[in-house]
Design an enzyme around this catalytic site. Structure first.
Site, mmCIF file in Angstrom:
data_model
loop_
_atom_site.group_PDB
_atom_site.id
_atom_site.type_symbol
_atom_site.label_atom_id
_atom_site.label_comp_id
_atom_site.label_asym_id
_atom_site.label_seq_id
_atom_site.Cartn_x
_atom_site.Cartn_y
_atom_site.Cartn_z
ATOM 1 N N ASP A 128 5.883 2.111 2.012
ATOM 2 C CA ASP A 128 4.953 1.000 2.245
ATOM 3 C C ASP A 128 4.292 1.233 3.600
ATOM 4 O OD1 ASP A 128 3.672 -1.397 2.776
ATOM 5 O OD2 ASP A 128 5.340 -2.658 2.104
ATOM 6 N N HIS A 129 2.979 1.482 3.574
ATOM 7 C CA HIS A 129 2.281 1.850 4.811
ATOM 8 C C HIS A 129 2.122 0.672 5.764
ATOM 9 C CE1 HIS A 129 0.353 4.634 7.329
ATOM 10 N NE2 HIS A 129 -0.293 5.356 6.428
ATOM 11 N N ARG A 130 2.441 -0.526 5.323
ATOM 12 C CA ARG A 130 2.437 -1.662 6.240
ATOM 13 C C ARG A 130 3.618 -1.567 7.216
ATOM 14 N NH1 ARG A 130 2.792 -6.565 2.136
ATOM 15 N NH2 ARG A 130 4.490 -5.183 1.466
ATOM 16 N N VAL A 145 2.046 5.115 -0.043
ATOM 17 C CA VAL A 145 1.713 6.481 0.372
ATOM 18 C C VAL A 145 2.834 7.371 -0.139
ATOM 19 C CG1 VAL A 145 1.430 8.057 2.318
ATOM 20 C CG2 VAL A 145 0.447 5.764 2.422
ATOM 21 N N PRO A 201 0.848 -1.209 0.000
ATOM 22 C CA PRO A 201 0.000 0.000 0.000
ATOM 23 C C PRO A 201 0.876 1.249 0.000
ATOM 24 C CG PRO A 201 0.001 -1.034 2.165
ATOM 25 C CD PRO A 201 0.765 -1.952 1.271
#
Length: 463
Positions: free
Chosen positions: A434-436, A260, A258
């Protein structure tokens, strides 16, 4: 008697499955030595030159330039005992047909044995040979003119000498036109029956020109009808090599991590002034000191405060892997497409060493000479879109990493300094993460730190 060995396409890097033949360095009849470069191939990573593991005489090239070949497929046949002094062995590897006499292929004498397959330790010293075990696919032997052939099943059942007799005495003869794979493909596209074509090359080999001449009447008739003419204003380029690998990696990253993206505009006038000062100092004499080198140093320093951007999400282990080193990827545009070679342990290098490493790395990449291993195991990437006059972008994270920084063009722009308007050197940064792995607070802190170091390089002493 001659002893033939087949040279397979090796896996030159992790996980490669195929490569395109770019250029042969030898031709049939040439003598070769151990470790001599014989072919240049383009993998999904880069252009690579492959050495041969044996000395001998080249008898046949099994792939043409432009042809894509799977790893493990034989691409060249070598006679490793052209003087006929090698003792007969008991190996089970395939032995190619002996040279043709009077247009008829000669089979090896009954009872002769092919050389055993080379052991792993014979090939380990050579570039491009690893521990991956592959089974070479047998390529149909090309026989001049009309030839009688037996099936592989017959050969496997009868044995070598019996198979030879079955071949010569087969009651179901099959004519095998002599043409290389790209020529066969062209014939299929043009609807040409190769059995009706007379080869003009030595030994009756059918060439592309032979096929095109055979198809000429039909092609001319087709061209007369505009509705069916090939797209004169279009051209098609096969998706392969670096372009294919880049596309697969970007799609995988875009739909797995994901993304951002955050943006920051900064005044880099102090950095540019400091750069001009350093370039005149003896320590930087002859060094190509670019804003990219300053950005690389800033990234390595900022990672210390925000190690999350240098970590990676491990789905299989259900872990986040933090890396206490920075293998810094530098995106480079090359004639073959986008490649991202790495500066190993960039965090341990000084500004001078970083500038030198980046210059060498990008020059090698543009020449298409980056070895595949130099593009593996990165931890963070910088892409400099500013060299194209672009202000910013939303870069896609490289697989196996968690963040990528894009540098925009440095422009003279109005900027408020001490309450007054002035013309300053201004650039934009964008960070995709990576928003994880990286939360908004961590991504913002990292981007702010990089911006602060570029806007005021003196802050580096506080890290």
């Amino acid at each position: 008697m001659p002893e033939y060995k087949q040279f397979p396409l090796a896996d030159t890097a992790e996980g490669l499955t195929e490569a395109e033949i770019l250029d042969w360095k030898v031709k049939p009849g040439d003598e070769v030595q151990v470790n001599q470069i014989v072919v240049e191939v383009e993998t999904a990573k880069a252009a690579v030159e492959l050495p041969v593991p044996w000395a001998g005489v080249v008898t046949e090239l099994l792939a043409e330039p432009g042809q894509t070949v799977e790893v493990g497929t034989p691409i060249m046949t070598i006679d490793v005992d052209p003087q006929g002094s090698a003792p007969s062995g008991g190996g089970a590897t395939e032995q190619p047909a002996a040279p043709a006499t009077n247009g008829v292929a000669q089979e090896p004498p009954s009872g002769s044995s092919a050389a055993p397959a080379p052991a792993d330790d014979e090939m380990k010293p050579l570039v491009g040979y690893g521990s991956k075990n592959v089974v070479a696919k047998r390529r149909p032997r090309k026989l001049p003119n009309a030839t009688f052939v037996a099936s592989d099943a017959t050969n496997a059942t009868l044995g070598k000498s019996d198979a030879t007799n079955a071949t010569l005495g087969s009651s179901a003869p099959e004519y095998v036109p002599l043409a290389k794979p790209p020529v066969r493909k062209l014939a299929k596209e043009l609807g040409v029956d190769l059995r009706q074509v007379i080869g003009s090359a030595e030994g009756g080999v059918i060439t592309r020109e032979d096929v095109q001449r055979a198809a000429e009447p039909e092609t001319t008739a087709t061209a007369a009808a505009p509705a069916h003419a090939p797209g004169a204003r279009e051209r098609r380029v096969p998706i392969k090599g670096v372009r294919k690998a880049t596309a697969q990696a970007m799609v995988s990253s875009a739909f797995t991590a994901p993304h951002v993206t955050e943006f920051l505009t900064i005044d880099v006038t102090p950095m540019m002034e400091f750069r001009a000062k350093l370039k005149s100092s003896p320590a930087f004499a002859g060094v190509k000191l670019t804003p990219l080198a300053f950005a690389a140093k800033a990234v390595c320093l900022a990672v210390r405060r925000t190690p999350d951007v240098n970590a990676v999400w491990d789905d299989e282990a259900n872990e986040i892997v933090f890396k206490d080193y920075v293998h810094l990827g530098i995106a480079a545009a090359t004639p073959r497409g986008l490649v991202v070679p790495k500066v190993r342990d960039a965090d341990a290098l000084s500004l001078v060493e970083l500038a030198q490493a980046i210059d060498e790395l990008t020059t090698t990449a543009r020449d298409g000479k980056t070895p595949p291993e130099a593009m593996l195991h990165g931890t963070f990437t910088i892409t400099n879109v500013g060299v194209f006059g672009v202000d910013t972008g939303t870069p896609i994270i490289n697989p196996g990493e968690s963040a990528i920084l894009a540098l925009g063009a440095i422009r003279d722009m109005p900027w408020v300094v001490d309450g007054e308007l002035a013309v300053r050197k201004v650039m934009q940064l964008s960070l995709s993460f990576d928003h994880r792995v990286v939360d908004g607070q961590q991504g913002s802190q990292f981007l702010a730190d990089v911006g602060a170091l570029l806007a005021d390089p003196a802050q580096a002493i506080t890290y």
